[in-house]
Design an enzyme around this catalytic site. Structure first.
Site, PDB file in Angstrom:
ATOM      1  N   ARG A   1      55.739  45.391  85.009  1.00 26.95           N
ATOM      2  CA  ARG A   1      56.312  44.644  86.137  1.00 26.95           C
ATOM      3  C   ARG A   1      55.918  45.256  87.483  1.00 26.95           C
ATOM      4  NH1 ARG A   1      62.107  44.749  83.038  1.00 26.95           N
ATOM      5  NH2 ARG A   1      61.499  43.453  81.286  1.00 26.95           N
TER       6      ARG A   1
ATOM      7  N   ASP B   1      69.235  51.875  76.176  1.00 26.48           N
ATOM      8  CA  ASP B   1      68.243  51.055  75.490  1.00 26.48           C
ATOM      9  C   ASP B   1      68.904  50.256  74.377  1.00 26.48           C
ATOM     10  OD1 ASP B   1      65.649  50.117  75.311  1.00 26.48           O
ATOM     11  OD2 ASP B   1      64.778  52.116  75.151  1.00 26.48           O
TER      12      ASP B   1
ATOM     13  N   TYR C   1     103.773  19.855  77.422  1.00 26.62           N
ATOM     14  CA  TYR C   1     103.177  20.057  78.740  1.00 26.62           C
ATOM     15  C   TYR C   1     102.067  21.122  78.710  1.00 26.62           C
ATOM     16  CZ  TYR C   1     102.699  20.828  83.750  1.00 26.62           C
ATOM     17  OH  TYR C   1     102.186  20.948  85.015  1.00 26.62           O
ATOM     18  N   ASP C   2     102.436  22.406  78.619  1.00 20.30           N
ATOM     19  CA  ASP C   2     101.441  23.485  78.667  1.00 20.30           C
ATOM     20  C   ASP C   2     100.522  23.440  77.447  1.00 20.30           C
ATOM     21  OD1 ASP C   2     102.262  25.351  81.030  1.00 20.30           O
ATOM     22  OD2 ASP C   2     104.138  24.863  80.008  1.00 20.30           O
TER      23      ASP C   2
ATOM     24  N   GLU D   1      58.939  54.057  65.158  1.00 16.44           N
ATOM     25  CA  GLU D   1      57.488  54.116  64.941  1.00 16.44           C
ATOM     26  C   GLU D   1      57.049  55.552  64.619  1.00 16.44           C
ATOM     27  OE1 GLU D   1      55.684  52.605  68.441  1.00 16.44           O
ATOM     28  OE2 GLU D   1      56.204  50.513  68.042  1.00 16.44           O
TER      29      GLU D   1
ATOM     30  N   ASP E   1      66.795  36.762  73.030  1.00 17.34           N
ATOM     31  CA  ASP E   1      66.862  37.658  74.175  1.00 17.34           C
ATOM     32  C   ASP E   1      67.430  37.072  75.462  1.00 17.34           C
ATOM     33  OD1 ASP E   1      66.805  40.309  74.644  1.00 17.34           O
ATOM     34  OD2 ASP E   1      64.659  40.464  74.973  1.00 17.34           O
TER      35      ASP E   1
ATOM     36  N   ARG F   1      58.289  34.436  75.710  1.00 15.09           N
ATOM     37  CA  ARG F   1      56.835  34.419  75.540  1.00 15.09           C
ATOM     38  C   ARG F   1      56.468  34.046  74.120  1.00 15.09           C
ATOM     39  NH1 ARG F   1      52.914  36.785  78.883  1.00 15.09           N
ATOM     40  NH2 ARG F   1      51.573  35.904  77.266  1.00 15.09           N
TER      41      ARG F   1
ATOM     42  N   GLY G   1      56.842  44.223  68.651  1.00 14.21           N
ATOM     43  CA  GLY G   1      57.878  44.284  67.622  1.00 14.21           C
ATOM     44  C   GLY G   1      58.393  42.915  67.228  1.00 14.21           C
TER      45      GLY G   1
ATOM     46  N   ASP H   1     100.408  21.076  71.188  1.00 17.50           N
ATOM     47  CA  ASP H   1      99.330  22.005  70.860  1.00 17.50           C
ATOM     48  C   ASP H   1      99.763  23.268  70.122  1.00 17.50           C
ATOM     49  OD1 ASP H   1      99.003  24.548  73.153  1.00 17.50           O
ATOM     50  OD2 ASP H   1     100.554  23.045  73.377  1.00 17.50           O
TER      51      ASP H   1
ATOM     52  N   HIS I   1      68.104  41.509  72.316  1.00 18.28           N
ATOM     53  CA  HIS I   1      67.282  42.692  72.058  1.00 18.28           C
ATOM     54  C   HIS I   1      67.577  43.847  73.008  1.00 18.28           C
ATOM     55  CE1 HIS I   1      64.444  40.883  69.095  1.00 18.28           C
ATOM     56  NE2 HIS I   1      64.856  39.772  69.664  1.00 18.28           N
TER      57      HIS I   1
END
Length: 725
Positions: free
Chosen positions: A309, A370, A496-497, A378, A141, A10, A30, A677, A165
């Site tokens: 919601r 949370d 190979y691998d 706050e 988020d 948002r 916030g 590798d 968040h």
């Protein structure tokens, strides 16, 4: 100074349209508060959904766009179907409950990932369209977890940060998610991943290890040629602004009115969300009244439940559960002159909320889970009088910082009730001592410090890897292929691998696929070209997989060789009296490390632990290496820790012998091209004659001057050579 592009689901505004008038007002949440400073200071853009504008006509939409542009806000318009599926569907019906450990609330069938991906693609396109060289990108988020990698695909050198968040769950919970690998890969497109707590970082690191096989080195994950930094950035609140509101005459008056009477006051302020633990809090309050009847008539709980919601079925059911509990407690304890609970199912203004904070004897913040929970901070920021008690769930992210709160386990109703009684009876000196420490922390690291810390760390990240670990430029690889294609004779020495096939859980599962076998046939059919497969695998495996091909086969790092058109021949080996004792040690470790296995070879052993628990397997591999280093300290063998494998081999048997032998047998003017590798392939590169071509696959350090990122790139390069004329 770098410009900052912010992306969130948002935009930090609300669009109002009434009686023909239209306004765009800034939000006060916030995130909106925290990002306001960086947004203004760094002169960037904020990209996000402006809300449902379907009811506006063309003129009003144009006016909204004009006002958003003036605020440097860039809208991503989403249809109602996209909101229903991407936001309400996948984000809030799947990700939200899972990340908060509410697995029972997952829908029977997890759907709408396609909508989630499509909207994330839209956001990535919107960011890319506005990105300029040097910009910083900060994505926010759980709704946008695919965006970092999608943006990386579009702008490889972008500097990208992401902050989550909400909690990141334990790997055992996260692995429930059907699209778990896609989510991790999306997040790992960022240069900097931020979380509220060190616990969430550990959970993410564990998931990356267990699901993608990516280990974490202290605070970073190496992903191909990039490093992803993991950081702890606990979000704060605008403490100064809250303090000013708390000191205002209006708030002081409201607080005094709220405190009118002799009742002691408990306050809880939450969204009406099942993660906030409101029913268990009400049960704890019920238990308090039952255990301490003397409190009846002298105590009141103000429970603010902000609607959330409401069109989601799970939330409607949750509201009914809360309503029923409030009604039952009222029915059991209320009198004509006293109500135990004041239940407010609506939003309150900031003045009203801060007045409740100022009036409260204790504020209850007891979510079941949370990410942070800013209500706790706050409350502390509002208590400039230095009094009041914070009762805080240990499952809130804020508990990692606010140790002076009265910490509770909200699942333990009786002990939570006892904690409420303790908060009410706490001596003033202890209350003030605790609050002073809490205020020092909350005021010292506010939301502005949080934003500055993240942006500063993102500015210091380097999206490009060190030059010696980055893939070689396309022009350099093309020149190597052209040189190989035009050589009078060519000998390919291919590991190979990890080079031609990805690593598999067990050695037998890495059998060559039809595409690889076809590619090897094409290479072997090139005029004046020899192909040699150089592997640590046993001779019988190499023969079974590649026996029919007209290629050279070299097993166990050169113990056995079969040159094209010839029979297998073995290298001379010394006596190996150490084999029995080493075999016993390896079998012991295999027995106590589920998922590991011992591979016996002619000149040594390999202990594979790719199928073991990643963390336990890595720890066992370290212990094994230390143990074998001691046992074999005076024995002519080499110990080679590799990718999910520990190898023991006779000293002097290595892939470099193969390079020397191929060069000796090749006609004058033959160009050798080697590709590998891991550590054993460094011996191969070292054994190449001058003027050869060496190509390393992957991001590990190597003596090879050329580098490609992965197996797919290796196959593409060899296919280009097979097609070259």
């Amino acid at each position: 100074m770098a410009r900052l592009l912010i992306a969130s689901n948002r935009l930090p505004v609300t669009v109002h349209a009434a009686d023909g008038a239209l306004s765009v007002e800034r939000s006060s949440g916030g995130l909106a508060t925290g990002m306001k400073g960086p947004h203004e200071r760094l002169g960037g853009l904020w990209i996000g959904w402006p809300g449902d504008l379907d009811g506006l006509d063309a003129r009003q939409r144009a006016e909204v766009d004009r006002q958003l542009d003036a605020l440097r806000l860039s809208p991503v318009q989403l249809s109602r179907d996209e909101i229903a599926r991407y936001y309400e569907g996948y984000s809030n019906a799947v990700l939200w409950p899972l990340f908060h450990y509410e697995t029972a609330r997952l829908p029977p069938e997890v759907k709408d990932f396609d909508a989630y991906q499509a909207v994330n693609e839209r956001f990535a396109d919107a960011i890319a369209a506005r990105h300029e060289p040097g910009d910083l990108v900060w994505i926010h988020d759980y709704q946008l977890m695919l965006v970092p990698q999608l943006l990386r695909d579009r702008i490889p050198d972008a500097r990208i940060g992401f902050f989550l968040h909400i909690p990141f769950p334990s790997s055992e919970i996260f692995r429930i998610l059907p699209d778990r690998e896609r989510i991790l890969e999306g997040l790992l497109g960022a240069d900097l991943l931020g979380f509220h707590t060190a616990t969430f970082v550990r959970h993410f690191a564990s998931s990356a290890l267990r699901l993608l096989g990516l280990p974490t080195d202290v605070d970073r994950i190496r992903l191909g040629a990039r490093e992803v930094i993991l950081g702890v950035f606990p979000m704060g609140v605008d403490a100064a602004q809250l303090g000013a509101v708390a000191a205002s005459e209006k708030v002081q008056r409201l607080a005094d009115e709220t405190r009118a009477g002799a009742e002691r006051l408990l306050v809880a302020i939450d969204r009406l969300d099942y993660t906030k633990g409101i029913p268990r809090r009400l049960l704890a309050f019920d238990a308090l009244l039952r255990a301490h009847p003397e409190l009846r008539g002298t105590i009141r709980l103000v429970q603010v439940a902000v609607p959330s919601r409401e069109n989601v079925e799970a939330y409607a059911e949750y509201r009914a559960e809360v309503d029923a509990l409030v009604g039952r407690i009222h029915g059991e304890y209320a009198t004509p002159r006293w109500s135990p609970i004041h239940y407010l199912h609506r939003s309150l203004s900031q003045d009203e909320i801060v007045a409740l904070y100022r009036a409260a004897d204790a504020v209850l913040v007891t979510p079941l889970r949370d990410g942070m929970n800013l209500v706790a901070k706050e409350f502390v920021a509002s208590r400039s009088d230095g009094d009041g008690v914070l009762v805080l769930s240990e499952f809130a992210g804020a508990a990692a910082e606010l140790a002076e709160a009265v910490l509770v386990n909200p699942f333990d109703v009786e002990r939570t009730a006892a904690a409420l009684h303790r908060a009410l009876d706490m001596p003033e000196e202890e209350r003030r001592t605790r609050m002073a420490a809490l205020r020092e922390r909350v005021l010292g690291y506010d939301v502005h410090a949080w934003a500055r810390a993240f942006v500063s760390r993102l500015e210091r990240t380097r999206p490009s890897v060190p030059a010696d670990l980055a893939p070689s430029p396309a022009a350099a690889l093309r020149a190597a292929i052209d040189r190989a294609a035009s050589a009078p004779r060519l000998a390919l020495l291919l590991d190979y691998d990890g080079t031609l096939v990805p690593f598999a859980t067990t050695p037998e599962l890495a059998a060559p696929d039809a595409e690889l076998l076809s590619l090897l046939r094409r290479l072997a059919a090139r005029p004046r070209t020899e192909v040699h497969l150089v592997s640590g695998r046993p001779r019988r495996t190499m023969e079974r997989w590649f026996g029919p091909l007209d290629v050279g086969l070299h097993a166990e790092h050169g113990v056995w060789s079969r040159f094209p058109g010839a029979a297998w021949e073995g290298a001379p080996l010394p006596d190996m009296p150490w084999r029995d004792s080493v075999r016993a040690i390896l079998r012991e470790f295999a027995e106590r490390t589920p998922g590991s296995l011992v591979e016996e070879k002619t000149a040594g052993f390999a202990w594979h632990y790719r199928g073991a628990d990643p963390e336990y397997g890595a720890a066992q591999a370290k212990d094994l290496s230390l143990h074998l280093s001691t046992v074999l300290s005076n024995v002519p063998v080499e110990l080679l820790p590799g990718d999910k494998v520990v190898e023991i081999r006779v000293h002097g048997i290595h892939k470099g012998r193969i390079a020397t032998e191929v060069a000796r047998r090749s006609p004058e003017g033959t160009l050798l091209l080697a590709m590998g590798d891991d550590r054993t392939d460094e011996d191969l590169f070292a054994g190449l004659p001058g003027g050869s071509v060496a190509i390393h696959v992957g991001p590990a350090p190597s003596r090879a001057p050329l580098r490609i990122p992965d197996v797919r790139a290796a196959r593409r390069l060899l296919a280009a050579l097979a097609d070259a004329r």
